[in-house]
Write an enzyme that holds these catalytic residues in place. Structure first.
Site, PDB file in Angstrom:
ATOM      1  N   HIS A   1       0.535  -1.192   0.408  1.00 19.72           N
ATOM      2  CA  HIS A   1      -0.381  -0.161   0.019  1.00 19.72           C
ATOM      3  C   HIS A   1       0.810   1.293   0.189  1.00 19.72           C
ATOM      4  O   HIS A   1       0.521   2.188   0.267  1.00 19.72           O
ATOM      5  CB  HIS A   1      -0.871   0.177   1.606  1.00 19.72           C
ATOM      6  CG  HIS A   1      -1.965  -0.975   0.610  1.00 19.72           C
ATOM      7  ND1 HIS A   1      -2.169  -2.185   0.571  1.00 19.72           N
ATOM      8  CD2 HIS A   1      -3.477  -1.064   0.855  1.00 19.72           C
ATOM      9  CE1 HIS A   1      -3.196  -1.854   0.272  1.00 19.72           C
ATOM     10  NE2 HIS A   1      -3.864  -1.213   0.945  1.00 19.72           N
TER      11      HIS A   1
ATOM     12  N   GLY B   1       3.276 -10.752 -11.942  1.00 19.42           N
ATOM     13  CA  GLY B   1       3.684 -10.542 -10.572  1.00 19.42           C
ATOM     14  C   GLY B   1       4.912 -10.605 -10.062  1.00 19.42           C
ATOM     15  O   GLY B   1       5.912  -9.832 -10.016  1.00 19.42           O
TER      16      GLY B   1
ATOM     17  N   TYR C   1      -2.329  -7.269  -7.425  1.00 17.91           N
ATOM     18  CA  TYR C   1      -1.943  -8.153  -6.298  1.00 17.91           C
ATOM     19  C   TYR C   1      -3.437  -7.942  -5.156  1.00 17.91           C
ATOM     20  O   TYR C   1      -3.560  -8.066  -3.977  1.00 17.91           O
ATOM     21  CB  TYR C   1      -1.032  -6.820  -5.646  1.00 17.91           C
ATOM     22  CG  TYR C   1       0.494  -7.387  -5.115  1.00 17.91           C
ATOM     23  CD1 TYR C   1      -0.245  -8.010  -3.971  1.00 17.91           C
ATOM     24  CD2 TYR C   1       1.810  -7.359  -5.574  1.00 17.91           C
ATOM     25  CE1 TYR C   1       0.977  -9.158  -3.204  1.00 17.91           C
ATOM     26  CE2 TYR C   1       2.135  -7.549  -4.838  1.00 17.91           C
ATOM     27  CZ  TYR C   1       2.700  -8.278  -3.315  1.00 17.91           C
ATOM     28  OH  TYR C   1       3.762  -8.765  -2.685  1.00 17.91           O
TER      29      TYR C   1
HETATM   30  C1  HEM Z   1      -9.924  -8.158   5.970  1.00 15.88           C
HETATM   31  C2  HEM Z   1      -8.565  -7.051   5.258  1.00 15.88           C
HETATM   32  C3  HEM Z   1      -8.917  -6.450   4.339  1.00 15.88           C
HETATM   33  C4  HEM Z   1     -10.141  -5.128   3.659  1.00 15.88           C
HETATM   34  C5  HEM Z   1     -11.291  -5.006   4.336  1.00 15.88           C
HETATM   35  C6  HEM Z   1      -9.891  -5.202   2.580  1.00 15.88           C
HETATM   36  C7  HEM Z   1     -10.001  -4.050   1.121  1.00 15.88           C
HETATM   37  C8  HEM Z   1     -10.410  -3.746   0.500  1.00 15.88           C
HETATM   38  C9  HEM Z   1     -10.871  -2.768  -0.112  1.00 15.88           C
HETATM   39  C10 HEM Z   1     -12.319  -2.013  -0.139  1.00 15.88           C
HETATM   40  C11 HEM Z   1      -9.781  -2.280  -1.506  1.00 15.88           C
HETATM   41  C12 HEM Z   1      -9.831  -1.351  -2.943  1.00 15.88           C
HETATM   42  C13 HEM Z   1     -10.540  -2.447  -3.793  1.00 15.88           C
HETATM   43  C14 HEM Z   1     -10.478  -1.931  -5.212  1.00 15.88           C
HETATM   44  O1  HEM Z   1      -8.901  -2.061  -5.307  1.00 15.88           O
HETATM   45  O2  HEM Z   1     -11.171  -1.692  -5.859  1.00 15.88           O
HETATM   46  C15 HEM Z   1      -8.673  -2.967  -1.111  1.00 15.88           C
HETATM   47  C16 HEM Z   1      -7.469  -2.939  -2.656  1.00 15.88           C
HETATM   48  C17 HEM Z   1      -6.483  -3.426  -2.109  1.00 15.88           C
HETATM   49  N1  HEM Z   1      -5.760  -3.967  -0.784  1.00 15.88           N
HETATM   50 FE1  HEM Z   1      -7.489  -5.206   0.445  1.00 15.88          FE
HETATM   51  N2  HEM Z   1      -8.217  -5.221   1.905  1.00 15.88           N
HETATM   52  C18 HEM Z   1      -8.414  -6.233   2.717  1.00 15.88           C
HETATM   53  C19 HEM Z   1      -6.897  -6.848   2.996  1.00 15.88           C
HETATM   54  C20 HEM Z   1      -6.174  -6.988   2.084  1.00 15.88           C
HETATM   55  C21 HEM Z   1      -4.752  -8.429   1.772  1.00 15.88           C
HETATM   56  C22 HEM Z   1      -4.233  -9.881   3.051  1.00 15.88           C
HETATM   57  C23 HEM Z   1      -4.200  -7.818   0.626  1.00 15.88           C
HETATM   58  C24 HEM Z   1      -2.596  -8.135   0.738  1.00 15.88           C
HETATM   59  C25 HEM Z   1      -1.962  -8.199  -0.562  1.00 15.88           C
HETATM   60  C26 HEM Z   1      -4.919  -6.776  -0.223  1.00 15.88           C
HETATM   61  C27 HEM Z   1      -4.400  -6.053  -1.177  1.00 15.88           C
HETATM   62  C28 HEM Z   1      -4.973  -4.602  -1.446  1.00 15.88           C
HETATM   63  C29 HEM Z   1      -4.449  -4.006  -2.634  1.00 15.88           C
HETATM   64  C30 HEM Z   1      -2.980  -4.482  -3.513  1.00 15.88           C
HETATM   65  C31 HEM Z   1      -5.389  -3.543  -3.270  1.00 15.88           C
HETATM   66  C32 HEM Z   1      -5.000  -2.553  -4.205  1.00 15.88           C
HETATM   67  C33 HEM Z   1      -5.193  -1.146  -3.204  1.00 15.88           C
HETATM   68  C34 HEM Z   1      -5.100   0.476  -4.205  1.00 15.88           C
HETATM   69  O3  HEM Z   1      -4.811   0.127  -5.744  1.00 15.88           O
HETATM   70  O4  HEM Z   1      -5.108   1.272  -3.995  1.00 15.88           O
HETATM   71  N3  HEM Z   1      -5.788  -6.065   0.616  1.00 15.88           N
HETATM   72  N4  HEM Z   1      -9.122  -3.510  -0.059  1.00 15.88           N
END
Ligand code: HEM
Ligand SMILES: *[C@@H]1O[C@H](CO)[C@@H](O)[C@H](O)[C@H]1NC(C)=O
Ligand SMILES: *[C@@H]1O[C@H](CO)[C@@H](O)[C@H](O)[C@H]1NC(C)=O
Ligand SMILES: *[C@@H]1O[C@H](CO)[C@@H](O)[C@H](O)[C@H]1NC(C)=O
Ligand SMILES: *[C@@H]1O[C@H](CO)[C@@H](O)[C@H](O)[C@H]1NC(C)=O
Ligand SMILES: *[C@@H]1O[C@H](CO)[C@@H](O)[C@H](O)[C@H]1NC(C)=O
Length: 593
Positions: free
Chosen positions: A202, A521, A380
């Site tokens: 992030h 990746g 990712y």
């Molecule tokens: C309970 C845990 C988590 C929640 C509630 C959560 C929630 C979210 C949400 C709502 C988004 C925006 C969705 C979108 O891209 O349209 C997001 C993006 C993302 N999440 Fe998670 N996430 C969690 C855990 C993780 C984990 C463990 C990873 C491991 C790699 C991860 C990786 C990402 C990535 C790479 C994005 C895109 C971010 C960006 O492009 O700004 N997330 N997540």
């Protein structure tokens, strides 16, 4: 030119003014919608119905860049298939045992780095607005770059010329993502890895969701530690103590934690129910979301302040600014070292010991610049990693009670969180049927977003990364139910989208990831990590890091040191769950604590 078409449907007469679709010219399909140019050749439209492929530097020639040049043919014959290479790198213990402790380790590591990173163009090429090279997309850092241009706007079908007239409703795809029963990763990855993945990535994935995902708010485009220090100078200044180079902090039960939001007023995302004293100020606005993220934020904050003390002891004349800036570079180096030697080591499952040594690339063709790609961010989304609940110090805490529950961090303390996370299994990422129900909306958002961004089909990316495109859904997945379902929804394997392609693909036997996730990746990841300025010849020397002491902190960084040099007692800490009885033994704080 206009033409009035009169249609009669079920007795209603509709008068349709069709500006373009009844005119002659527009019936000609943009020839680039057929994605004719292979091997990363570039499609250029001429006249209305003609195209040319620019095959420069692809190693191929011919109308569609399909005929290999002589040396390409030789290379193709010698080049082992990815599945063979993976098998080789994860078997033959005796061989890798020898390689691990000989000069061959450097040789192989260099090979891995150059073979992977050459897939990533540098300087960057396309982006969401521009399917051709231009100055604006090079210069404007707010864009994510793209490896393949968007599907042209004027194509007859959403995926170019193949598939159904509309893509399947995302809701119909979610059953293939949804967890039936938690499926642990067969490589033994721990939850400590899960939060590292989220925390680490992030800093460079900060999609601006307002604008069809084409833009990012993280202008560092790589490992800049903006998630620790704030993405811009204003935020950084709020987070700094301005004494001895340190970051602001607060003491809870005698331990160091990130400061209260009231002490460092930066923009953070907390829902209303979180009381003021539990709102922490962190480099990244979202890191109050999960105690696992807050835990890493705490560890890096403590490590930064520790490094400041080390530097100050050797450089009593240095001011706050120099101590801060130099510590930041050391922290960036530590992140890179831990990511390559432990995080990627765990993820890859390779028996070869990976090595972080920037000098390996000094005599190779390698550019020290990086631009984060939209495809990398989509790829990712590893949400299947997340387990159903978290096991800490004998408690089982469901995901729902974890969200925005920052006080969990000091209620247990960093030691017990690390211990619990390191012992618990993470979920297998690829293969489908493994995303927690409450995270399915994330997959839906990604599907929506990748359509808005007009991302090219999965098989196009297989080709771009030198992989054989899948010929059928049956070849793509081992699940008959999924193969049948996807076939119905998409009509053609060539119309399968990028993101479901990556996440639902059958995993490599015994592995956490599928072949495409590894092959796509790894290049993004290794390029992003090693193109960091500190890895370049003019930076990679002791003086940059305040002398040999700082330089050595980077070269010998480990996850265990990150934790145990900043805690009162040393818990079990690893990206892998315990491998033997010794590691599995419970750890307790010494009795005087
Ligand atoms: C309970 C845990 C988590 C929640 C509630 C959560 C929630 C979210 C949400 C709502 C988004 C925006 C969705 C979108 O891209 O349209 C997001 C993006 C993302 N999440 Fe998670 N996430 C969690 C855990 C993780 C984990 C463990 C990873 C491991 C790699 C991860 C990786 C990402 C990535 C790479 C994005 C895109 C971010 C960006 O492009 O700004 N997330 N997540
Ligand atoms: C090149 O691609 C176009 C469009 O897909 C196709 O019609 C044509 O036959 C191909 N040419 C060759 C030589 O394969
Ligand atoms: C980058 O492009 C966006 C969209 O066109 C624009 O709003 C922004 O001001 C540009 N940024 C720079 C630094 O030119
Ligand atoms: C080589 O080193 C790596 C990293 O320490 C380790 O995971 C792997 O098991 C070693 N290989 C062998 C065959 O001992
Ligand atoms: C926070 O976590 C604790 C357990 O660590 C739990 O008792 C409490 O209910 C949680 N708070 C919220 C708001 O979920
Ligand atoms: C995805 O898009 C559909 C159609 O526009 C919309 O109904 C749905 O709410 C969106 N889902 C999410 C999670 O944003």
């Amino acid at each position: 030119m206009r033409e009035v078409c009169i249609l009669t449907i079920w007795g209603f007469t509709l008068l349709l003014l069709k500006i373009s679709s009844c005119t002659g010219d527009s019936n000609v399909v943009n020839p680039c919608c057929y994605f004719p140019c292979q091997h990363a050749g570039v499609c250029v439209r001429f006249d209305t119905d003609r195209f040319e492929c620019d095959c420069t530097d692809t190693g191929f020639y011919g109308e569609n860049c399909t005929t290999p040049e002589f040396w390409t043919r030789i290379r193709q014959m010698l080049k082992p298939r990815p599945s063979f290479l993976h098998f080789f790198l994860t078997h033959f213990h005796w061989f890798w045992k020898f390689v691990n402790s000989s000069f061959l380790r450097d040789t192989f590591m260099k090979l891995v780095l150059t073979a992977r990173t050459h897939f990533i163009p540098s300087p960057p090429t396309f982006n969401s607005k521009y399917g051709y090279l231009n100055w604006e997309s090079f210069y404007n850092l707010s864009y994510y770059t793209r490896l393949l241009p968007p599907v042209p706007e004027d194509c007859p079908l959403p995926m170019g010329t193949i598939g159904k007239p509309t893509l399947p409703n995302p809701k119909l795809l979610l059953p293939f993502f949804k967890r039936t029963k938690f499926r642990p990763d067969p490589q033994g990855t721990s939850v400590m890895f899960v939060f590292m993945a989220q925390h680490f990535t992030h800093q460079f994935f900060q999609t601006d969701f307002q604008s069809k995902r084409g833009f990012t708010k993280a202008l560092g485009h790589g490992i800049d530690a903006g998630h620790i220090y704030g993405g811009d100078l204003r935020r950084q200044l709020h987070l700094r103590l301005f004494k001895d180079g340190k970051l602001k902090y607060q003491l809870i039960n005698g331990d160091v934690y990130p400061p209260k939001l009231s002490e460092a007023p930066v923009h953070m995302l907390y829902p209303k129910h979180v009381p003021p004293e539990e709102r922490l100020a962190i480099g990244h606005a979202q890191f109050g979301l999960l105690p696992g993220l807050t835990m890493y934020a705490t560890l890096w904050l403590r490590e930064h302040n520790r490094v400041c003390d080390v530097l100050k002891a050797e450089h009593p004349t240095w001011n706050d600014e120099q101590l801060f800036q130099t510590s930041r570079l050391i922290i960036i180096g530590e992140i890179i070292c831990i990511v390559i030697e432990e995080y990627v080591q765990q993820l890859s499952g390779y028996l070869m010991k990976l090595k972080f040594d920037p000098e390996m690339l000094f005599d190779a063709q390698f550019q020290y610049s990086n631009r984060i790609a939209l495809e990398f961010s989509l790829l990712y989304h590893w949400h299947p990693l997340v387990p159903d609940s978290f096991h800490i110090d004998g408690h089982e805490i469901p995901l729902s009670q974890f969200l925005f529950n920052t006080s969990t961090v000091w209620r247990f303390g960093i030691e017990k969180l690390v211990d619990g996370f390191s012992r618990q299994h993470a979920g297998q990422i690829c293969g489908g049927y493994n995303s927690h129900e409450s995270l399915l909306y994330v997959s839906e958002m990604v599907l929506n977003g990748s359509r808005e961004a007009r991302v090219q089909p999965f098989n196009q990316y297989r080709r771009r990364f030198g992989l054989k495109p899948y010929a059928s859904f049956k070849e793509f997945t081992d699940s008959e139910e999924m193969a049948k379902g996807l076939e119905e929804l998409y009509g053609d394997i060539e119309a399968l989208e990028f993101y479901p392609g990556l996440l639902l693909e059958k995993p490599i036997p015994g592995a956490i990831l599928g072949e495409s996730m590894v092959e796509m990746g790894a290049p993004f990841s290794l390029k992003g990590v090693l193109s960091n300025p500190i890895c370049s010849p003019h930076y990679w020397k002791p003086s940059t890091f305040g002398g040999e002491t700082g330089f050595n902190i980077i070269k010998t960084a480990t996850l265990k040191k990150l934790v145990c040099q900043n805690t009162k007692w040393c818990p079990y800490v690893d990206y892998h769950v315990p491998r033997n009885e010794e590691e599995a033994k419970p750890r307790q704080p010494p009795s005087e604590l």
